[in-house]
Design a protein around this motif. Structure first.
Motif, short mmCIF file in Angstrom:
data_model
loop_
_atom_site.label_atom_id
_atom_site.label_comp_id
_atom_site.label_asym_id
_atom_site.label_seq_id
_atom_site.Cartn_x
_atom_site.Cartn_y
_atom_site.Cartn_z
N ALA A 121 4.61 39.29 38.70
CA ALA A 121 5.11 38.26 37.77
C ALA A 121 4.70 36.87 38.22
CB ALA A 121 6.63 38.35 37.63
N ASN A 122 3.42 36.73 38.62
CA ASN A 122 2.96 35.43 39.10
C ASN A 122 1.58 35.03 38.58
OD1 ASN A 122 1.34 37.20 40.52
ND2 ASN A 122 1.77 36.35 42.54
N LEU A 123 1.01 35.83 37.64
CA LEU A 123 -0.32 35.50 37.13
C LEU A 123 -0.23 34.51 35.97
CD1 LEU A 123 -2.12 38.97 37.11
CD2 LEU A 123 -2.14 37.20 38.88
N LEU A 124 -1.20 33.59 35.93
CA LEU A 124 -1.27 32.59 34.87
C LEU A 124 -2.70 32.51 34.37
CD1 LEU A 124 0.78 29.76 36.62
CD2 LEU A 124 1.63 31.27 34.82
N ALA A 125 -2.88 32.15 33.09
CA ALA A 125 -4.20 31.99 32.50
C ALA A 125 -4.30 30.60 31.89
CB ALA A 125 -4.46 33.06 31.43
N GLU A 126 -5.33 29.85 32.27
CA GLU A 126 -5.51 28.51 31.74
C GLU A 126 -5.90 28.57 30.26
OE1 GLU A 126 -8.45 24.62 32.44
OE2 GLU A 126 -8.30 26.20 33.98
N GLY A 127 -5.24 27.78 29.44
CA GLY A 127 -5.54 27.77 28.02
C GLY A 127 -4.87 26.60 27.33
N PRO A 128 -5.08 26.44 26.04
CA PRO A 128 -4.49 25.31 25.29
C PRO A 128 -3.00 25.50 25.07
CG PRO A 128 -5.66 26.77 23.80
CD PRO A 128 -5.93 27.29 25.18
N PHE A 140 -0.79 26.53 31.51
CA PHE A 140 -1.09 27.80 32.16
C PHE A 140 -0.16 28.88 31.62
CE2 PHE A 140 -2.51 24.43 34.94
CZ PHE A 140 -3.80 24.85 35.26
N HIS A 141 -0.75 29.76 30.81
CA HIS A 141 0.03 30.79 30.11
C HIS A 141 0.43 31.93 31.05
CE1 HIS A 141 -0.78 29.53 25.83
NE2 HIS A 141 -1.62 28.76 26.48
N TRP A 142 1.66 32.42 30.87
CA TRP A 142 2.08 33.62 31.60
C TRP A 142 1.18 34.78 31.18
CZ3 TRP A 142 7.88 33.27 29.81
CH2 TRP A 142 8.45 32.12 30.34
N TYR A 143 0.87 35.64 32.11
CA TYR A 143 0.03 36.80 31.81
C TYR A 143 0.91 37.94 31.33
CZ TYR A 143 -4.86 38.19 32.18
OH TYR A 143 -6.16 38.50 31.90
N GLU A 144 1.57 37.70 30.18
CA GLU A 144 2.48 38.68 29.60
C GLU A 144 1.79 39.32 28.39
OE1 GLU A 144 5.06 39.43 31.13
OE2 GLU A 144 6.13 37.72 31.96
N GLY A 206 5.56 20.14 35.32
CA GLY A 206 5.81 21.02 36.45
C GLY A 206 6.84 22.09 36.17
N GLU A 207 7.18 22.29 34.88
CA GLU A 207 8.22 23.24 34.49
C GLU A 207 7.63 24.39 33.68
OE1 GLU A 207 11.39 23.22 35.26
OE2 GLU A 207 11.53 21.24 36.20
N HIS A 208 8.30 25.55 33.74
CA HIS A 208 7.96 26.67 32.87
C HIS A 208 8.71 26.50 31.55
CE1 HIS A 208 5.80 29.33 35.75
NE2 HIS A 208 6.45 28.60 36.61
N ASP A 209 8.03 26.81 30.46
CA ASP A 209 8.64 26.59 29.15
C ASP A 209 8.18 27.69 28.19
OD1 ASP A 209 10.13 25.41 27.20
OD2 ASP A 209 9.16 23.44 27.33
#
Length: 504
Positions: A121-128, A140-144, A206-209
């Motif tokens: 539960a720590n992967l992120l993908a750069e995107g708009p 940085f999108h969650w890799y869900e 710096g927050e998850h949203d």
């Protein structure tokens, strides 16, 4: 990857197995062809009342998912995350699924697919940014794999399962006809479908949203329901989570020392001074330096601070130490408790420790005979060959045994347990017999149990070998617990040195 499923609900086993079978088909026939990962669900037994994320005692596979009725598990960290020792785990709440208007099989499929792709539960993908009003600025999108399309589902063998995203969704180039999800709903890269949402880390704040489509009542209802329950939303888990709390717990992994070796080019009179200076400048305060008993170039920096140092921080310190030209290598000595042991003393005679091999509990097919493991490994045939040469199996062999110590048992030949040359590397003395030595007794029995009597219930392959107990592990609940890590690298190293000295 095998994911253990623990059913704590009143759901019938037949229903659970039917839905697991359908999801296993989804994993093998739909998911694997796009994501190229082998994932399998397996229904396991249940041996407790309340799941503890730090102590996944029911897990037999690589990760664990609990089927649970109400969202009432104290401090349950939502759906899927990591335990204190890094084991992926999660919850599927059947009543919450009903409140959201979906079959719990869809929720389970959803969580399994996402755990399969991002178990930590720590992967992120750069995107708009998903909100068009943000003009495509980078987040940085969650890799869900299911959140963006969780409003859609399909059936396998009459069981509903979750739709999921395909790899090119997490790229800015559009797939042909926007085929970015399994059902081909026409969703564009980094976009959100009806009923779905996007989760992301915003580098500006710096927050998850999270973000949902405007006027999407279904998605809004889903988020409201989830936010009513502590820790269910991943954004909530990231906000304010005290990750360091896990490493303070004495039952979880922590750093006890950093081991490092100096280069031979450092002059002998200067080595101690150089080691002390390195420990002081790189590691900082709270460390005590000792020379390794087995190597004049090796040093142990023992941590004496009051705040626990976790896995990642320990390795970071070791890497910083290894960057110095005078250091050949550096690595942390990590420690956590061994499996199956407890802080409190066990009551009852030592015979009870092996009760499971004597009792009337049901056996799996092929395991009715206590020596089934030996038969499977064809050990009796090896014994026959050895005895044909007028030798005894294991005779003349002395085994060094790093584990949790030793506890006497009437089927362990006391004359071959070499307690006169054993050592306790936790207590710093030669007393390894302990009422917490259950794990050590169990593993010693696998090696050399048996007195040669016809009534022996358990026999080890090396029937006549000697064994030297070397206590390197602490009692606790963690499962599984490899001695290499659980005992601490430093204690294991010293135990091997000792074993060599006593001719193991």
């Amino acid at each position: 990857m095998i994911i253990s499923v623990i059913n704590t609900t009143q759901l019938k086993k037949e229903e659970v197995q039917k839905k697991l079978r359908a999801i296993n088909r989804q994993l093998a026939e739909d998911f694997k062809r796009y994501w190229h990962r082998d994932i399998e669900l397996r229904l396991e037994g249940w041996t407790g009342k309340t799941p503890d994320p730090k102590k996944p005692i029911n897990m037999r596979g690589d990760a664990v998912l609990y089927l649970w009725d109400q969202v009432d598990v104290d401090d349950a960290i939502g759906y899927h995350d990591l335990t204190g020792v890094g084991v992926p785990f999660g919850f599927v709440f059947t009543e919450l699924a009903a409140e959201l208007g979906e079959d719990w099989s869809v929720t389970l499929s959803h969580e399994v697919l996402e755990m399969a792709m991002d178990p930590e539960a720590n992967l992120l993908a750069e995107g708009p940014h998903p909100d068009p009003k943000e003009d495509g600025r980078t987040v940085f999108h969650w890799y869900e794999l299911c959140d963006a399309v969780q409003g859609s589902k399909y059936e396998i063998d009459g069981v509903e399962v979750a739709n999921f995203l395909l790899p090119l969704y997490f790229t800015e180039g559009d797939e042909h006809r926007n085929h970015n999800d399994f059902l081909g709903t026409g969703l564009g890269s980094f976009q959100v479908g009806p009923g779905g949402y996007a989760g992301f880390l915003d580098p500006e704040t710096g927050e998850h949203d999270t973000w949902i489509r405007p006027r999407d009542n279904k998605a809004t209802h889903r988020l409201v329901v989830k936010q009513q329950h502590k820790g269910v939303m991943r954004a909530d888990r990231h906000k304010g989570r005290e990750r360091d709390a896990a490493i303070v717990d004495k039952n979880t992994v922590h750093c006890e020392a950093v081991i490092f070796e100096l280069d031979d080019t450092v002059a002998l009179p200067e080595r101690l001074h150089t080691a002390q200076q390195l420990a002081r400048t790189v590691l900082g305060d709270g460390w005590e330096l000792q020379r390794s008993p087995g190597d004049p170039n090796e040093y142990d920096a023992l941590y004496r601070g009051s705040t626990a140092i976790g896995f990642a921080q320990a390795w970071q310190l070791a890497h910083e130490l290894a960057e110095d030209d005078a250091v050949v290598y550096a690595e942390p000595s990590l420690s956590f408790p061994v499996a199956g042991e407890f802080e409190q003393a066990h009551d009852g005679p030592a015979r009870a420790l092996r009760a499971s091999s004597r009792g009337s509990s049901s056996h799996k097919a092929g395991t009715e005979i206590p020596a089934w493991g030996l038969e499977l490994c064809r050990v009796p045939k090896a014994w026959q060959r050895i005895e044909a040469e007028h030798k005894r199996p294991g005779a003349g062999v002395r085994v060094g045994h790093p584990d949790s110590g030793y506890r006497p048992h009437d089927e362990m030949d006391a004359t071959r347990v070499m307690t006169q040359i054993d050592f306790d590397f936790l207590g710093g003395d030669s007393e390894t017999i302990s009422n917490k030595g259950n794990h050590g007794l169990a593993t010693a029995s696998v090696i050399m149990s048996g007195t040669g009597g016809v009534d022996d219930r358990i026999k080890g392959p090396a029937l006549h070998a000697e064994i030297v107990p070397l206590r390197v592990t602490k009692p606790g609940w963690i499962r599984p617990a490899p001695v290499l890590i659980g005992g601490g690298m430093r204690r294991l190293r010293d135990a091997i040195d000792h074993a060599v000295k006593v001719h193991c």
